[in-house]
Design a protein around this motif. Structure first.
Motif, PDB file in Angstrom:
ATOM      1  N   GLY A  40      28.861  10.661   2.451  1.00  0.00           N
ATOM      2  CA  GLY A  40      28.122   9.400   2.592  1.00  0.00           C
ATOM      3  C   GLY A  40      27.688   9.155   4.025  1.00  0.00           C
ATOM      4  N   ILE A  41      28.589   9.472   4.962  1.00  0.00           N
ATOM      5  CA  ILE A  41      28.238   9.326   6.380  1.00  0.00           C
ATOM      6  C   ILE A  41      27.117  10.289   6.753  1.00  0.00           C
ATOM      7  N   ALA A  42      27.235  11.532   6.280  1.00  0.00           N
ATOM      8  CA  ALA A  42      26.206  12.539   6.565  1.00  0.00           C
ATOM      9  C   ALA A  42      24.859  12.113   5.985  1.00  0.00           C
ATOM     10  N   TRP A  43      24.878  11.515   4.802  1.00  0.00           N
ATOM     11  CA  TRP A  43      23.653  11.030   4.167  1.00  0.00           C
ATOM     12  C   TRP A  43      23.023   9.917   5.003  1.00  0.00           C
ATOM     13  N   GLY A  44      23.852   9.004   5.494  1.00  0.00           N
ATOM     14  CA  GLY A  44      23.338   7.921   6.322  1.00  0.00           C
ATOM     15  C   GLY A  44      22.691   8.431   7.598  1.00  0.00           C
ATOM     16  N   VAL A  45      23.316   9.415   8.235  1.00  0.00           N
ATOM     17  CA  VAL A  45      22.760   9.995   9.461  1.00  0.00           C
ATOM     18  C   VAL A  45      21.479  10.759   9.160  1.00  0.00           C
ATOM     19  N   SER A  46      21.488  11.520   8.070  1.00  0.00           N
ATOM     20  CA  SER A  46      20.336  12.360   7.715  1.00  0.00           C
ATOM     21  C   SER A  46      19.098  11.541   7.377  1.00  0.00           C
ATOM     22  N   THR A  47      19.297  10.336   6.851  1.00  0.00           N
ATOM     23  CA  THR A  47      18.159   9.502   6.419  1.00  0.00           C
ATOM     24  C   THR A  47      17.760   8.468   7.472  1.00  0.00           C
ATOM     25  N   PHE A  48      18.242   8.629   8.688  1.00  0.00           N
ATOM     26  CA  PHE A  48      18.052   7.631   9.752  1.00  0.00           C
ATOM     27  C   PHE A  48      16.581   7.301   9.980  1.00  0.00           C
ATOM     28  N   PHE A  49      15.704   8.323   9.953  1.00  0.00           N
ATOM     29  CA  PHE A  49      14.282   8.116  10.258  1.00  0.00           C
ATOM     30  C   PHE A  49      13.397   8.151   9.011  1.00  0.00           C
ATOM     31  N   VAL A  50      13.996   8.020   7.840  1.00  0.00           N
ATOM     32  CA  VAL A  50      13.218   8.126   6.595  1.00  0.00           C
ATOM     33  C   VAL A  50      12.207   6.993   6.456  1.00  0.00           C
ATOM     34  N   VAL A  51      12.590   5.761   6.807  1.00  0.00           N
ATOM     35  CA  VAL A  51      11.701   4.611   6.565  1.00  0.00           C
ATOM     36  C   VAL A  51      10.356   4.746   7.284  1.00  0.00           C
ATOM     37  N   PRO A  52      10.319   5.033   8.604  1.00  0.00           N
ATOM     38  CA  PRO A  52       8.997   5.190   9.238  1.00  0.00           C
ATOM     39  C   PRO A  52       8.232   6.399   8.713  1.00  0.00           C
ATOM     40  N   ILE A  53       8.940   7.429   8.286  1.00  0.00           N
ATOM     41  CA  ILE A  53       8.268   8.593   7.695  1.00  0.00           C
ATOM     42  C   ILE A  53       7.590   8.186   6.394  1.00  0.00           C
ATOM     43  N   LEU A  54       8.283   7.392   5.572  1.00  0.00           N
ATOM     44  CA  LEU A  54       7.682   6.887   4.335  1.00  0.00           C
ATOM     45  C   LEU A  54       6.505   5.969   4.641  1.00  0.00           C
ATOM     46  N   ALA A  55       6.597   5.262   5.759  1.00  0.00           N
ATOM     47  CA  ALA A  55       5.553   4.300   6.113  1.00  0.00           C
ATOM     48  C   ALA A  55       4.261   4.973   6.548  1.00  0.00           C
ATOM     49  N   TYR A  56       4.367   6.122   7.233  1.00  0.00           N
ATOM     50  CA  TYR A  56       3.171   6.694   7.861  1.00  0.00           C
ATOM     51  C   TYR A  56       2.863   8.142   7.494  1.00  0.00           C
ATOM     52  N   SER A  84       0.819  -1.214   0.000  1.00  0.00           N
ATOM     53  CA  SER A  84       0.000   0.000   0.000  1.00  0.00           C
ATOM     54  C   SER A  84       0.853   1.265   0.000  1.00  0.00           C
ATOM     55  N   ARG A  85       2.129   1.152   0.380  1.00  0.00           N
ATOM     56  CA  ARG A  85       3.046   2.306   0.415  1.00  0.00           C
ATOM     57  C   ARG A  85       4.056   2.251  -0.722  1.00  0.00           C
ATOM     58  N   LEU A  86       3.777   1.424  -1.731  1.00  0.00           N
ATOM     59  CA  LEU A  86       4.742   1.174  -2.791  1.00  0.00           C
ATOM     60  C   LEU A  86       5.119   2.453  -3.558  1.00  0.00           C
ATOM     61  N   GLY A  87       4.146   3.342  -3.771  1.00  0.00           N
ATOM     62  CA  GLY A  87       4.437   4.586  -4.486  1.00  0.00           C
ATOM     63  C   GLY A  87       5.481   5.417  -3.764  1.00  0.00           C
ATOM     64  N   TYR A  88       5.354   5.529  -2.442  1.00  0.00           N
ATOM     65  CA  TYR A  88       6.316   6.304  -1.642  1.00  0.00           C
ATOM     66  C   TYR A  88       7.668   5.595  -1.586  1.00  0.00           C
ATOM     67  N   ILE A  89       7.630   4.270  -1.557  1.00  0.00           N
ATOM     68  CA  ILE A  89       8.877   3.498  -1.548  1.00  0.00           C
ATOM     69  C   ILE A  89       9.655   3.719  -2.834  1.00  0.00           C
ATOM     70  N   LEU A  90       8.967   3.646  -3.966  1.00  0.00           N
ATOM     71  CA  LEU A  90       9.633   3.817  -5.261  1.00  0.00           C
ATOM     72  C   LEU A  90      10.133   5.239  -5.453  1.00  0.00           C
ATOM     73  N   ASN A 150       2.550  11.038   4.286  1.00  0.00           N
ATOM     74  CA  ASN A 150       2.462  11.205   2.837  1.00  0.00           C
ATOM     75  C   ASN A 150       3.332  12.382   2.398  1.00  0.00           C
ATOM     76  N   LYS A 151       4.635  12.164   2.441  1.00  0.00           N
ATOM     77  CA  LYS A 151       5.586  13.227   2.126  1.00  0.00           C
ATOM     78  C   LYS A 151       6.376  12.894   0.864  1.00  0.00           C
ATOM     79  N   THR A 152       6.808  13.927   0.175  1.00  0.00           N
ATOM     80  CA  THR A 152       7.706  13.742  -0.957  1.00  0.00           C
ATOM     81  C   THR A 152       9.074  13.315  -0.418  1.00  0.00           C
ATOM     82  N   PRO A 153       9.927  12.758  -1.259  1.00  0.00           N
ATOM     83  CA  PRO A 153      11.261  12.361  -0.782  1.00  0.00           C
ATOM     84  C   PRO A 153      12.015  13.513  -0.113  1.00  0.00           C
ATOM     85  N   TRP A 154      11.941  14.704  -0.692  1.00  0.00           N
ATOM     86  CA  TRP A 154      12.651  15.845  -0.125  1.00  0.00           C
ATOM     87  C   TRP A 154      12.100  16.208   1.256  1.00  0.00           C
TER      88      TRP A 154
END
Length: 278
Positions: A153-169, A115-121, A171-175
């Motif tokens: 790369g390290i900064a990117w990893g830290v910055s995206t730490f909470f992205v997965v639950p945000i995508l899960a719940y 059901s969240r496939l659009g946000y995942i892609l 309705n936000k754009t990637p940015w």
């Protein structure tokens, strides 16, 4: 809150994540399936690429084939992000259901991820593009540039730490998901990094144990030793991937919702989460 308080909370959250996994061992199924699916899909992709290019993989290093090389890299990134995030969201949704004392099952988690496939892609495309840009820079700059890309790369990893639950719940754009993750990380950097470091230490210890056991077994039967080591690595990776997802899900749930995560009711941790909400 001082740094040492954040460190103590990070370790506490790590311990609580272990308790959640012990109480619901079926959660480990998601990272195991993710690992297997990723291996099968990427292996099939690499096989197909090799077949249609007469197995001349060396041409990917040819400057005249840079478009093919970076297209191949981008597709690998895209596949990896899509598969990993898909199963991470399935796992995190089951974690939330577990916190709510609701039924948890593989099918429920998978259906929710679908059901969240659009946000995942959309996120997979965004993250793959960022990864490709960093790869191109890394391949075309000197040593100083490579060091800079490493820090990015390290900064990117830290910055995206909470992205997965945000995508899960949400309705936000990637940015916007990235900005929300950065905002949460600014508030919880001490606990997040300490818990991540704790998981890293425990995982390293587990790898060393499996390595030693596999080596001893390998002295008697090298094939059995190799098989045991591979099995151990898959199991270790799956366990700590599940623990990390439980931790991120618990923190996100406590900070962003009104759900009572009873497993994380320790006074110091609970006060931390309440202060973040305020």
């Amino acid at each position: 809150m001082g740094f040492m308080d954040k460190v103590r909370n990070g370790w506490k959250i790590c311990e609580l994540s272990l308790e959640v996994l012990r109480s619901n061992k079926k959660l480990i199924i998601f990272p195991m399936i993710s690992c297997i699916a990723l291996f099968i899909i990427i292996s099939s992709f690499v096989f197909g690429f090799g077949y249609f290019n007469n197995w001349h993989f060396e041409q990917l290093n040819d400057p005249d084939h840079y478009i093919k090389r970076y297209s191949f890299t981008f597709l690998i990134y895209l596949i990896s992000y899509t598969v990993v995030i898909f199963f991470n969201i399935a796992l995190m949704h089951c974690v939330r259901l577990y916190f709510e004392d609701k039924e948890v099952s593989l099918s429920i988690g998978i259906k929710y991820s679908v059901s969240r496939l659009g946000y995942i892609l959309s996120w997979a495309l965004f993250a793959s593009t960022v990864g490709l840009i960093l790869k191109i820079i890394q391949d075309n700059v000197g040593k100083l540039g490579k060091i800079l890309v490493g820090f990015l790369g390290i900064a990117w990893g830290v910055s995206t730490f909470f992205v997965v639950p945000i995508l899960a719940y949400e309705n936000k754009t990637p940015w916007n998901a990235l900005k929300e993750s950065i905002s949460m990380m600014k508030k919880l950097w001490g606990e997040s990094l300490t818990a991540g470091f704790s998981f890293g230490i425990l995982q390293l210890c587990a790898v060393v144990v499996f390595l030693l056991v596999s080596f001893i077994v390998g002295l008697a039967n090298i094939y059995l030793g190799i098989a045991l080591f591979i099995l151990g690595m898959v199991l270790t990776s799956s366990v700590f991937s599940a623990l990390n997802s439980i931790f991120i899900s618990a923190v996100y749930t406590k900070v962003s919702t009104d759900i009572d995560v009873k497993q994380f009711s320790a006074t110091d941790v609970n006060q931390l989460f309440e202060s973040k909400k305020k």
